[in-house]
Scaffold this active site. Structure first.
Site, PDB file in Angstrom:
ATOM      1  N   CYS A  60       0.840  -1.203   0.000  1.00 42.53           N
ATOM      2  CA  CYS A  60       0.000   0.000   0.000  1.00 42.53           C
ATOM      3  C   CYS A  60       0.875   1.253   0.000  1.00 42.53           C
ATOM      4  CB  CYS A  60      -0.909  -0.053   1.225  1.00 42.53           C
ATOM      5  SG  CYS A  60      -1.353   1.499   1.975  1.00 42.53           S
ATOM      6  N   CYS A  91       0.774   3.283   3.183  1.00 41.60           N
ATOM      7  CA  CYS A  91       1.408   2.492   4.242  1.00 41.60           C
ATOM      8  C   CYS A  91       2.928   2.651   4.158  1.00 41.60           C
ATOM      9  CB  CYS A  91       1.042   1.013   4.107  1.00 41.60           C
ATOM     10  SG  CYS A  91      -0.711   0.641   4.230  1.00 41.60           S
TER      11      CYS A  91
END
Length: 249
Positions: A132, A135
Site C-alpha cells: 500500500c 502504508c
C-alpha cells in the site's frame, strides 16, 4: 412482500459466520432484539446486546457494526446516534470500547512494534499492507513518529486477500529472522525472501474485518477510536493530543 435488509447491513451482520446462541441472561427486550436479528440474518454473530442510550431500544454489536433494535423487536435502525446535549457521537464511542477490547487482546508477540527510545507518550495500532502506497509513506517516516513519542504497533491486513502476492510478502516478513529489518526493507520496495512458517496473518486479517478496517493504513488510537488513514508525524501528534473528539461536528 418479503422484507430485506440493505445489502451493506446484511453483509455486516453475516461477516463473522455462525449464529450466536441466545444468552441465559438476556432480558425480554434483549431476547426480542436477538431474535429479530437472527431471524433476518440467521448466520449473524452477535457480540453484545445491551440497552441503548435512547429509551425503548437495545443496541447490538455485530462485527464492526452497531445497530439499534426496538425492545419489541419490530424495528431495526442503523446509523449514528448523537447526544444533543454533549454533542457526542454515542455510536462511535460504544464501538471504540469494543475495538479497544479486541485490540488489547492481541499479545505483543503478535505485533511488529516500532517504539521510541524512551517511554512512549502515545501508541497507535496500524493495520498495514506491504504494498500500500500510503502504508509505505507512513513507515518511511517511522523515526519521526517515534521522535514525537508515538509507538507504532503493526498488524497485517493484505487487502488483496489470501494467497496473493501481498499476503505472501506479509508471511515472508513475519517468518524472517529479523522481522523489523525485513519489514522496513519490504516497505522500501524490496521483495522479501520467500519464507513459510506458522504466522498470524490470517488472525490479523480477520481481526481487521471485525474492527471495521476498510482500507490501509487503518489507524486506531489506544482507546479504540479509529483515526482513519495516513497522517504525517505532526498531524498524527496533534490528532493524538486532541483525543477521541467523538462529537457531532
Amino acid at each position: 412482500m418479503t422484507f430485506r435488509l440493505p445489502a451493506a447491513l446484511a453483509a455486516a451482520l453475516a461477516i463473522l459466520g455462525a449464529s450466536a446462541v441466545a444468552q441465559a441472561a438476556d432480558s425480554p427486550a434483549q431476547a426480542a432484539a436477538r431474535k429479530a436479528l437472527t431471524d433476518l440474518v440467521p448466520q449473524a454473530k452477535i457480540d453484545a446486546i445491551e440497552p441503548a442510550p435512547m429509551p425503548g431500544f437495545q443496541q447490538a454489536i455485530v462485527g464492526s457494526q452497531l445497530v439499534y433494535v426496538s425492545d419489541d423487536g419490530k424495528y431495526i435502525m442503523q446509523g449514528k446516534l448523537f447526544d444533543t446535549a454533549s454533542q457526542k457521537d454515542l455510536t462511535s464511542s460504544r464501538l471504540a470500547i469494543d475495538v479497544k477490547t479486541k485490540l488489547d487482546a492481541v499479545p505483543a508477540a503478535r505485533r511488529i512494534v516500532f517504539a521510541p527510545a524512551g517511554k512512549p507518550q502515545y501508541k497507535i495500532t496500524v493495520f498495514t499492507d506491504i504494498d500500500c502506497g500510503y502504508c509505505r509513506k507512513l513507515h518511511s517516516q517511522i523515526a519521526e513518529y517515534n521522535k514525537r513519542g508515538i509507538e507504532v504497533d503493526y498488524l497485517f491486513f493484505p487487502r488483496s486477500g489470501v494467497g496473493t502476492e501481498s499476503w505472501d510478502k506479509a508471511v515472508s516478513v513475519w517468518c524472517a529472522k529479523d522481522r523489523k529489518a525485513t519489514f522496513t526493507a519490504a516497505k522500501g520496495g524490496q521483495t522479501p525472501p520467500v519464507l513459510k512458517c506458522d504466522n498470524p496473518i490470517a488472525e490479523d486479517f480477520a481481526l481487521g474485518a471485525q474492527v471495521g478496517v476498510d482500507g490501509t493504513p487503518a489507524i486506531f488510537m489506544a482507546d479504540g477510536v479509529k483515526i482513519g488513514g495516513y497522517l504525517d508525524p505532526d498531524q498524527m501528534l496533534a490528532r493524538l493530543k486532541a483525543g477521541a473528539g467523538l462529537t457531532a461536528r
